[in-house]
Design a protein around this motif. Sequence first.
Motif, PDB file in Angstrom:
ATOM      1  N   VAL A 199       0.844  -1.196   0.000  1.00  0.00           N
ATOM      2  CA  VAL A 199       0.000   0.000   0.000  1.00  0.00           C
ATOM      3  C   VAL A 199       0.878   1.244   0.000  1.00  0.00           C
ATOM      4  O   VAL A 199       1.801   1.365   0.802  1.00  0.00           O
ATOM      5  CB  VAL A 199      -0.931   0.018   1.231  1.00  0.00           C
ATOM      6  CG1 VAL A 199      -1.781   1.271   1.252  1.00  0.00           C
ATOM      7  CG2 VAL A 199      -1.809  -1.220   1.238  1.00  0.00           C
ATOM      8  N   ALA A 253       0.649   5.590  -0.207  1.00  0.00           N
ATOM      9  CA  ALA A 253      -0.118   6.832  -0.244  1.00  0.00           C
ATOM     10  C   ALA A 253       0.466   7.659  -1.378  1.00  0.00           C
ATOM     11  O   ALA A 253       1.564   8.189  -1.265  1.00  0.00           O
ATOM     12  CB  ALA A 253      -0.025   7.575   1.083  1.00  0.00           C
ATOM     13  N   SER A 300      -0.368  16.637  -0.390  1.00  0.00           N
ATOM     14  CA  SER A 300       0.591  15.852   0.384  1.00  0.00           C
ATOM     15  C   SER A 300       1.466  16.772   1.221  1.00  0.00           C
ATOM     16  O   SER A 300       1.760  17.894   0.825  1.00  0.00           O
ATOM     17  CB  SER A 300       1.483  15.033  -0.541  1.00  0.00           C
ATOM     18  OG  SER A 300       0.719  14.096  -1.253  1.00  0.00           O
ATOM     19  N   MET A 326       1.597  14.208   6.467  1.00  0.00           N
ATOM     20  CA  MET A 326       0.788  13.134   5.899  1.00  0.00           C
ATOM     21  C   MET A 326       1.631  11.881   5.656  1.00  0.00           C
ATOM     22  O   MET A 326       1.190  10.765   5.931  1.00  0.00           O
ATOM     23  CB  MET A 326       0.149  13.592   4.582  1.00  0.00           C
ATOM     24  CG  MET A 326      -0.813  12.590   3.993  1.00  0.00           C
ATOM     25  SD  MET A 326      -1.615  13.259   2.538  1.00  0.00           S
ATOM     26  CE  MET A 326      -1.017  12.136   1.312  1.00  0.00           C
ATOM     27  N   VAL A 327       2.855  12.064   5.176  1.00  0.00           N
ATOM     28  CA  VAL A 327       3.754  10.939   4.939  1.00  0.00           C
ATOM     29  C   VAL A 327       4.094  10.245   6.253  1.00  0.00           C
ATOM     30  O   VAL A 327       4.045   9.013   6.351  1.00  0.00           O
ATOM     31  CB  VAL A 327       5.043  11.394   4.215  1.00  0.00           C
ATOM     32  CG1 VAL A 327       6.052  10.270   4.146  1.00  0.00           C
ATOM     33  CG2 VAL A 327       4.711  11.893   2.821  1.00  0.00           C
ATOM     34  N   GLY A 351       1.156   8.240   7.480  1.00  0.00           N
ATOM     35  CA  GLY A 351       1.031   7.027   6.678  1.00  0.00           C
ATOM     36  C   GLY A 351       2.032   5.970   7.106  1.00  0.00           C
ATOM     37  O   GLY A 351       1.696   4.798   7.252  1.00  0.00           O
ATOM     38  N   CYS A 352       3.270   6.394   7.345  1.00  0.00           N
ATOM     39  CA  CYS A 352       4.307   5.456   7.785  1.00  0.00           C
ATOM     40  C   CYS A 352       3.955   4.862   9.144  1.00  0.00           C
ATOM     41  O   CYS A 352       4.156   3.672   9.372  1.00  0.00           O
ATOM     42  CB  CYS A 352       5.659   6.148   7.832  1.00  0.00           C
ATOM     43  SG  CYS A 352       6.308   6.570   6.201  1.00  0.00           S
ATOM     44  N   ILE A 367       2.062   2.122   6.032  1.00  0.00           N
ATOM     45  CA  ILE A 367       2.096   2.206   4.571  1.00  0.00           C
ATOM     46  C   ILE A 367       3.253   3.101   4.135  1.00  0.00           C
ATOM     47  O   ILE A 367       3.874   3.764   4.955  1.00  0.00           O
ATOM     48  CB  ILE A 367       0.758   2.714   3.980  1.00  0.00           C
ATOM     49  CG1 ILE A 367       0.500   4.172   4.385  1.00  0.00           C
ATOM     50  CG2 ILE A 367      -0.389   1.833   4.417  1.00  0.00           C
ATOM     51  CD1 ILE A 367      -0.693   4.781   3.691  1.00  0.00           C
ATOM     52  N   GLY A 377       4.574   6.354   2.099  1.00  0.00           N
ATOM     53  CA  GLY A 377       4.066   7.639   1.637  1.00  0.00           C
ATOM     54  C   GLY A 377       5.155   8.429   0.937  1.00  0.00           C
ATOM     55  O   GLY A 377       6.338   8.150   1.098  1.00  0.00           O
TER      56      GLY A 377
END
Length: 54
Positions: free
Chosen positions: A16, A18, A25, A29-30, A33-34, A38, A40
């Motif tokens: 997955v 992002a 972005s 957000m990264v 996600g991590c 996931i 990013g």
Amino acid sequence: MERLPAQVAERLVLPVIAAPMFLVSSPQMVMEGCKAGIIGSVPLLNARTVGYFG
């Protein structure tokens, strides 16, 4: 297509990602996600200054 490094690939259950989205972005957000497990990324065009990534 490049393969993921083994230390990343072996930890993924589903691949997955992002996807980077222009002007949406962000480093936050990264990171979130991590934390959720996931991958990013941030599009280069989002960086208005070098400090954006600091």
